[in-house]
Each structure stands twice: as structure tokens, then as C-alpha cells.
Design an enzyme around this catalytic site. Structure first.
Site, PDB file in Angstrom:
ATOM      1  N   GLU A 167      21.447  41.102  29.547  1.00  0.00           N
ATOM      2  CA  GLU A 167      21.173  41.393  28.145  1.00  0.00           C
ATOM      3  C   GLU A 167      20.545  42.778  27.985  1.00  0.00           C
ATOM      4  OE1 GLU A 167      22.107  39.721  25.431  1.00  0.00           O
ATOM      5  OE2 GLU A 167      23.153  38.407  26.811  1.00  0.00           O
ATOM      6  N   HIS A 178      29.055  44.021  26.933  1.00  0.00           N
ATOM      7  CA  HIS A 178      29.260  42.900  27.851  1.00  0.00           C
ATOM      8  C   HIS A 178      30.694  42.910  28.401  1.00  0.00           C
ATOM      9  CE1 HIS A 178      25.545  40.708  27.830  1.00  0.00           C
ATOM     10  NE2 HIS A 178      25.538  40.512  26.526  1.00  0.00           N
ATOM     11  N   HIS A 222      26.914  45.895  21.292  1.00  0.00           N
ATOM     12  CA  HIS A 222      26.298  45.131  22.374  1.00  0.00           C
ATOM     13  C   HIS A 222      27.315  44.186  23.011  1.00  0.00           C
ATOM     14  CE1 HIS A 222      23.132  42.505  24.247  1.00  0.00           C
ATOM     15  NE2 HIS A 222      24.038  41.572  23.994  1.00  0.00           N
ATOM     16  N   GLU A 223      28.095  43.498  22.181  1.00  0.00           N
ATOM     17  CA  GLU A 223      29.086  42.564  22.727  1.00  0.00           C
ATOM     18  C   GLU A 223      30.187  43.303  23.476  1.00  0.00           C
ATOM     19  OE1 GLU A 223      28.353  39.584  22.865  1.00  0.00           O
ATOM     20  OE2 GLU A 223      26.679  39.693  21.477  1.00  0.00           O
TER      21      GLU A 223
END
Length: 313
Positions: free
Chosen positions: A204, A140, A136-137
């Protein structure tokens, strides 16, 4: 320029305008001019240094190739393997010594990115779940969210500081007098929080989607979000409470209400995120793990279910 990029640019412009407006309310046209130059300088400074500032605020320590702790070396190697799978530049990997499970990414572009996980994340979640979080990071980073999120944190924090300055030191000198200073101290940070919400919530959901593609298993991230949500509500993160303007950078809001006011959430509802991820996993789009039969989770035994261990300093 995509719609999301245009919207983000407009929201960052709104934060800058709010900062200048606060300067005007404190010192009139002269205050607005000073705030304009400060905002311009802050944007330039944040472009180059905001990642270092945020990592320093949270006491993050880089995990280098000579890291003496084998569990941390393994965590860094796994994270880099995810980046390689996503055809991304390899990020710097950090650990933050705090018991609350959480993580964030920062950096002005994918070539200068860093990802950080708390010791609580590495000790409470399984290896698979941690990799779901790091995917997930990395999403980003891949989506170039990190610069926007870090600059937003810098500007929002400055707006809060300036508003408090107006209350405690501006007194009756501002255009609105003491009542205006009190209103400014209350509503300026709230307006900045609303802009943070608008920037981060849609990002998100998109990072969840792309992160699921990077790690290959949406359920890893879904399970991780459940554990992080519980941990964030029951475990204090002192550095995050001292720096609430950085809350939107974490995968789950790190503020649990014991410290700074948490009136506005910068994150979408965790239950909605989990439902979307489980739906993605149930659709049969991700039948294989990220490294097939050759990767570190190829076995069906217990190694992939273990945590990274700890504690460490």
C-alpha cells in the site's frame, strides 16, 4: 528476483502450507493430500479467473465505450488517460453500486487488469481526488500486485471455509477432536489474516508513492484517503462484509465492524499514509498537473473540483 518478490512468494507458500495443514487436521495424511491437490488447482484457477470472481462478488459492472451515462464515460476516459500517462496497457474500468467510497484493482498482469470504483467514491469525492485514487490502483497494476492480492484473497477465503467445515462437519473425527476443530476454526483464519497483512501493508505504501507519480499530485490522493477513511467507517459495504477475505484489495479497509470480525487490519494506518503523501507534495517534486495546460483539469475554475455525479445503476 527482488527481496519483495521473494517475500511475497514465501508468504503465498505459507498460505498454501496452511491450507494443507488444515486439511491434515481434518482428515490426517489423506486430508493433507486432498488439500494439496485442491490448493494446486485453486492456484491455477485463481491465476486465470480470480479477477472475475472478485468483480462478481462485489457486483461490479464494466463501463464500456457505449456506456449511456456520460458521467461514467467521463470517469472511464479519465482513468484510461492516467494509464496512458503511465505508459501502461489500458485496464478495464468498472463501477460498483454501493454508497461506501472505495476502490480496488485486480487482474493477473497489466495486460489483463481491471480497476473498480464504487458509486460512493464517484459521488463523494472530487474529480481530482478520484483520479488520485485511480492512480493508486493503477500503481498496484504497474507493480504487479494485483495477482498476488487476488490469489491471497482466494486462498484466505478457502482457509476460512475449510476451518469452518472442520468445526461443523468434522466433529470428533479430526486428530484434535472437537477441541481441535474449535481451535482450528478460530486460529486458522487468524493466521491467514496475518499473512494477508504481511503481503498488503508494504504494497500500500509503495502504491501510494507510485500513484502520486502517475497523477502528478500527491495531495489528490491524500485528500481522498481522508474522505474514504471517514466514509468506510460510517457506511456499510454489504458485499465486502460478506467477503472479508477481499478486504485487503481495497484502497481503504472496507470492513467497518458491523458485519465480519475486523480484528486485524490489512492496511497501514491511514494517517501515516496521508502524512507521507503530504510530505511528498511539500517537497516540490510535483509542480505540474498530469496533463499540463492541455488536459481535462487545465482550468483553474470549478470543473476540476466537481464530482462525477450520480446515482446510477
Amino acid at each position: 528476483m527482488t527481496f519483495n518478490t521473494l517475500r511475497t512468494f514465501m508468504l503465498l507458500a505459507a498460505l498454501t502450507a496452511l491450507f494443507i495443514g488444515v486439511g491434515y487436521l481434518i482428515g490426517g495424511p489423506g486430508g493433507a493430500a486432498i488439500a494439496f491437490f485442491i490448493a494446486a488447482a485453486m492456484n491455477v484457477f485463481a491465476w486465470w479467473n480470480s479477477d472475475k470472481m472478485v468483480l462478481s462478488m462485489h457486483g461490479a459492472r464494466e463501463i464500456g465505450p457505449d456506456e449511456p451515462n456520460p458521467a461514467l464515460r467521463r470517469f472511464a476516459q479519465d482513468t484510461i488517460a492516467l494509464a496512458d500517462r503511465a505508459n501502461m496497457p489500458r485496464p478495464r474500468v468498472y463501477v460498483i453500486d454501493t454508497p461506501q467510497p472505495n476502490a480496488f484493482a485486480t487482474g493477473r498482469d497489466p495486460n489483463n487488469a481491471a480497476v473498480a470504483a464504487t458509486s460512493g467514491l464517484l459521488t463523494r469525492l472530487t474529480r481530482e481526488e478520484v483520479m488520485g485514487v485511480m492512480a493508486h490502483e493503477l500503481a498496484h497494476v504497474k507493480n504487479r500486485d494485483t495477482l498476488t492480492m487476488t490469489v491471497t484473497a482466494t486462498l484466505a477465503g478457502a482457509i476460512g471455509f475449510l476451518a469452518n467445515f472442520a468445526l461443523f462437519f468434522g466433529g470428533n473425527r479430526g486428530p484434535g477432536g472437537l477441541i481441535g476443530a474449535i481451535a482450528l476454526a478460530i486460529f486458522a483464519p487468524m493466521a491467514a489474516a496475518l499473512v494477508q497483512m504481511a503481503i498488503s501493508r508494504a504494497r500500500e505504501y509503495e502504491a501510494d508513492r507510485v500513484g502520486a507519480e502517475i497523477c502528478g499530485q500527491p495531495v489528490w490522493l491524500a485528500n481522498a484517503l481522508e474522505k474514504i477513511e471517514r466514509g468506510a467507517r460510517t457506511t456499510l459495504n454489504p458485499a465486502a462484509e460478506r467477503n472479508p477475505a477481499t478486504a485487503h484489495m481495497f484502497i481503504i479497509n472496507p470492513l467497518n465492524g458491523q458485519g465480519a470480525d475486523n480484528l486485524f487490519s490489512t492496511h497501514p494506518a491511514t494517517a501515516n499514509r496521508i502524512a507521507r503523501l503530504r510530505q511528498m507534495g511539500g517537497a516540490g517534486r510535483y509542480p505540474q498537473g498530469p496533463w499540463g495546460d492541455e488536459g481535462p483539469w487545465s482550468g483553474s475554475g470549478g470543473a476540476d473540483r466537481q464530482t462525477y455525479g450520480g446515482p446510477w445503476g
